[in-house]
Motif scaffolding. Sequence first.
Motif, PDB file in Angstrom:
ATOM      1  N   THR A  24      23.156  31.387  53.094  1.00 51.07           N
ATOM      2  CA  THR A  24      23.610  32.769  52.964  1.00 51.07           C
ATOM      3  C   THR A  24      23.035  33.368  51.693  1.00 51.07           C
ATOM      4  O   THR A  24      23.101  32.754  50.624  1.00 51.07           O
ATOM      5  N   LEU A  25      22.481  34.562  51.834  1.00 52.94           N
ATOM      6  CA  LEU A  25      21.951  35.269  50.666  1.00 52.94           C
ATOM      7  C   LEU A  25      23.069  35.613  49.699  1.00 52.94           C
ATOM      8  O   LEU A  25      24.233  35.747  50.094  1.00 52.94           O
ATOM      9  N   HIS A  26      22.723  35.785  48.456  1.00 50.36           N
ATOM     10  CA  HIS A  26      23.693  36.167  47.437  1.00 50.36           C
ATOM     11  C   HIS A  26      24.040  37.652  47.521  1.00 50.36           C
ATOM     12  O   HIS A  26      25.064  38.068  46.983  1.00 50.36           O
ATOM     13  N   THR A  27      23.202  38.433  48.171  1.00 47.03           N
ATOM     14  CA  THR A  27      23.360  39.879  48.223  1.00 47.03           C
ATOM     15  C   THR A  27      24.750  40.263  48.721  1.00 47.03           C
ATOM     16  O   THR A  27      25.208  39.773  49.753  1.00 47.03           O
ATOM     17  N   ASN A  28      25.418  41.115  47.960  1.00 45.83           N
ATOM     18  CA  ASN A  28      26.781  41.594  48.221  1.00 45.83           C
ATOM     19  C   ASN A  28      27.831  40.504  48.055  1.00 45.83           C
ATOM     20  O   ASN A  28      28.987  40.714  48.393  1.00 45.83           O
ATOM     21  N   ARG A  29      27.439  39.364  47.529  1.00 48.99           N
ATOM     22  CA  ARG A  29      28.365  38.259  47.286  1.00 48.99           C
ATOM     23  C   ARG A  29      28.305  37.821  45.817  1.00 48.99           C
ATOM     24  O   ARG A  29      28.901  36.823  45.425  1.00 48.99           O
ATOM     25  N   GLU A  30      27.578  38.585  45.011  1.00 54.04           N
ATOM     26  CA  GLU A  30      27.314  38.195  43.629  1.00 54.04           C
ATOM     27  C   GLU A  30      28.601  37.972  42.824  1.00 54.04           C
ATOM     28  O   GLU A  30      28.712  36.972  42.106  1.00 54.04           O
ATOM     29  N   LEU A  31      29.549  38.890  42.939  1.00 57.38           N
ATOM     30  CA  LEU A  31      30.751  38.803  42.118  1.00 57.38           C
ATOM     31  C   LEU A  31      31.523  37.516  42.395  1.00 57.38           C
ATOM     32  O   LEU A  31      31.873  36.775  41.468  1.00 57.38           O
ATOM     33  N   GLY A  32      31.794  37.224  43.647  1.00 59.74           N
ATOM     34  CA  GLY A  32      32.529  36.006  43.991  1.00 59.74           C
ATOM     35  C   GLY A  32      31.795  34.749  43.567  1.00 59.74           C
ATOM     36  O   GLY A  32      32.406  33.799  43.056  1.00 59.74           O
ATOM     37  N   LEU A  33      30.483  34.733  43.763  1.00 59.79           N
ATOM     38  CA  LEU A  33      29.689  33.568  43.362  1.00 59.79           C
ATOM     39  C   LEU A  33      29.703  33.372  41.846  1.00 59.79           C
ATOM     40  O   LEU A  33      29.786  32.249  41.352  1.00 59.79           O
ATOM     41  N   MET A  34      29.636  34.475  41.107  1.00 61.54           N
ATOM     42  CA  MET A  34      29.665  34.357  39.645  1.00 61.54           C
ATOM     43  C   MET A  34      31.040  33.925  39.157  1.00 61.54           C
ATOM     44  O   MET A  34      31.148  33.093  38.255  1.00 61.54           O
ATOM     45  N   LEU A  35      32.096  34.450  39.749  1.00 65.03           N
ATOM     46  CA  LEU A  35      33.441  34.033  39.345  1.00 65.03           C
ATOM     47  C   LEU A  35      33.674  32.555  39.637  1.00 65.03           C
ATOM     48  O   LEU A  35      34.392  31.875  38.902  1.00 65.03           O
ATOM     49  N   ALA A  36      33.043  32.050  40.702  1.00 63.79           N
ATOM     50  CA  ALA A  36      33.134  30.627  41.039  1.00 63.79           C
ATOM     51  C   ALA A  36      32.135  29.796  40.233  1.00 63.79           C
ATOM     52  O   ALA A  36      32.053  28.582  40.421  1.00 63.79           O
ATOM     53  N   ARG A  37      31.366  30.464  39.367  1.00 64.67           N
ATOM     54  CA  ARG A  37      30.334  29.832  38.522  1.00 64.67           C
ATOM     55  C   ARG A  37      29.236  29.167  39.359  1.00 64.67           C
ATOM     56  O   ARG A  37      28.632  28.199  38.954  1.00 64.67           O
ATOM     57  N   ARG A  38      28.964  29.742  40.538  1.00 61.95           N
ATOM     58  CA  ARG A  38      27.909  29.238  41.419  1.00 61.95           C
ATOM     59  C   ARG A  38      26.661  30.108  41.359  1.00 61.95           C
ATOM     60  O   ARG A  38      25.678  29.824  42.020  1.00 61.95           O
ATOM     61  N   LYS A  39      26.717  31.188  40.591  1.00 62.59           N
ATOM     62  CA  LYS A  39      25.573  32.088  40.413  1.00 62.59           C
ATOM     63  C   LYS A  39      25.534  32.469  38.938  1.00 62.59           C
ATOM     64  O   LYS A  39      26.494  33.044  38.424  1.00 62.59           O
ATOM     65  N   PRO A  40      24.431  32.172  38.240  1.00 65.28           N
ATOM     66  CA  PRO A  40      24.383  32.423  36.800  1.00 65.28           C
ATOM     67  C   PRO A  40      23.956  33.837  36.414  1.00 65.28           C
ATOM     68  O   PRO A  40      24.188  34.262  35.283  1.00 65.28           O
ATOM     69  N   LEU A  41      23.330  34.558  37.351  1.00 64.09           N
ATOM     70  CA  LEU A  41      22.752  35.859  37.015  1.00 64.09           C
ATOM     71  C   LEU A  41      22.794  36.772  38.231  1.00 64.09           C
ATOM     72  O   LEU A  41      22.443  36.353  39.337  1.00 64.09           O
ATOM     73  N   ALA A  42      23.228  38.002  38.004  1.00 60.85           N
ATOM     74  CA  ALA A  42      23.177  39.041  39.041  1.00 60.85           C
ATOM     75  C   ALA A  42      22.383  40.215  38.479  1.00 60.85           C
ATOM     76  O   ALA A  42      22.496  40.540  37.294  1.00 60.85           O
ATOM     77  N   VAL A  43      21.581  40.836  39.333  1.00 61.64           N
ATOM     78  CA  VAL A  43      20.723  41.941  38.910  1.00 61.64           C
ATOM     79  C   VAL A  43      20.888  43.097  39.887  1.00 61.64           C
ATOM     80  O   VAL A  43      20.834  42.904  41.102  1.00 61.64           O
ATOM     81  N   PHE A  44      21.060  44.291  39.336  1.00 57.58           N
ATOM     82  CA  PHE A  44      21.150  45.508  40.138  1.00 57.58           C
ATOM     83  C   PHE A  44      20.134  46.491  39.579  1.00 57.58           C
ATOM     84  O   PHE A  44      20.066  46.694  38.367  1.00 57.58           O
ATOM     85  N   VAL A  45      19.352  47.107  40.462  1.00 58.03           N
ATOM     86  CA  VAL A  45      18.290  48.009  40.020  1.00 58.03           C
ATOM     87  C   VAL A  45      18.276  49.256  40.890  1.00 58.03           C
ATOM     88  O   VAL A  45      18.338  49.171  42.123  1.00 58.03           O
ATOM     89  N   ASP A  46      18.192  50.396  40.234  1.00 61.36           N
ATOM     90  CA  ASP A  46      17.984  51.664  40.928  1.00 61.36           C
ATOM     91  C   ASP A  46      17.474  52.645  39.887  1.00 61.36           C
ATOM     92  O   ASP A  46      17.364  52.305  38.706  1.00 61.36           O
ATOM     93  N   GLY A  47      17.189  53.838  40.317  1.00 63.13           N
ATOM     94  CA  GLY A  47      16.751  54.854  39.376  1.00 63.13           C
ATOM     95  C   GLY A  47      17.879  55.218  38.432  1.00 63.13           C
ATOM     96  O   GLY A  47      19.054  55.184  38.801  1.00 63.13           O
ATOM     97  N   LYS A  48      17.516  55.540  37.195  1.00 62.95           N
ATOM     98  CA  LYS A  48      18.531  55.943  36.220  1.00 62.95           C
ATOM     99  C   LYS A  48      19.320  57.117  36.796  1.00 62.95           C
ATOM    100  O   LYS A  48      18.756  58.127  37.186  1.00 62.95           O
ATOM    101  N   GLY A  49      20.641  56.928  36.897  1.00 62.56           N
ATOM    102  CA  GLY A  49      21.499  57.975  37.454  1.00 62.56           C
ATOM    103  C   GLY A  49      21.467  58.059  38.968  1.00 62.56           C
ATOM    104  O   GLY A  49      21.999  59.009  39.535  1.00 62.56           O
ATOM    105  N   HIS A  50      20.872  57.077  39.653  1.00 54.75           N
ATOM    106  CA  HIS A  50      20.723  57.132  41.104  1.00 54.75           C
ATOM    107  C   HIS A  50      21.441  56.015  41.863  1.00 54.75           C
ATOM    108  O   HIS A  50      21.242  55.867  43.060  1.00 54.75           O
TER     109      HIS A  50
END
Length: 146
Positions: A24-50
């Motif tokens: 299963t991809l981490h996409t849209n599951r980042e928060l739960g995986l990080m709280l469980a300490r199973r994901k060390p880094l989450a990245v979100f990218v979009d245009g500034k203000g977008h």
Amino acid sequence: MAMGIRSMITRGMPIPLARTLPYTLHTNRELGLMLARRKPLAVFVDGKGHFPASVERYLRLFCRHVADGRFIRRDHFSPPIEGRNYPLHHIYFALPGEQWRIDEMIELKSSLCWSRDHERREGELLGYEDWMNDHFLDRFYPKPTV
């Protein structure tokens, strides 16, 4: 700024394509995986203000954990990509002790070219296991044939 196949695919991967992966991809599951300490880094990218409102709400959930010291946040801005007139806003969340991944990801994404090795490193930094990266690369980034 280079963008890997993983970044392009996971931003809008069609559901049938995602279902072909044996994990299963981490996409849209980042928060739960990080709280469980199973994901060390989450990245979100979009245009500034977008960032869409739904992403802004999701980011606020992460920010609660930044305030509690469970996550470390860093914002980074990069120049506009072709066809856009606004800078890109990168929001990084790392587990304490894993913030070195933020620096490495910023450096990785600053590459002018992108290769299979870059793609693997991106997966490693995001917390995907070696076998997951192997499968992903074999499926979406085949080795060149000689």
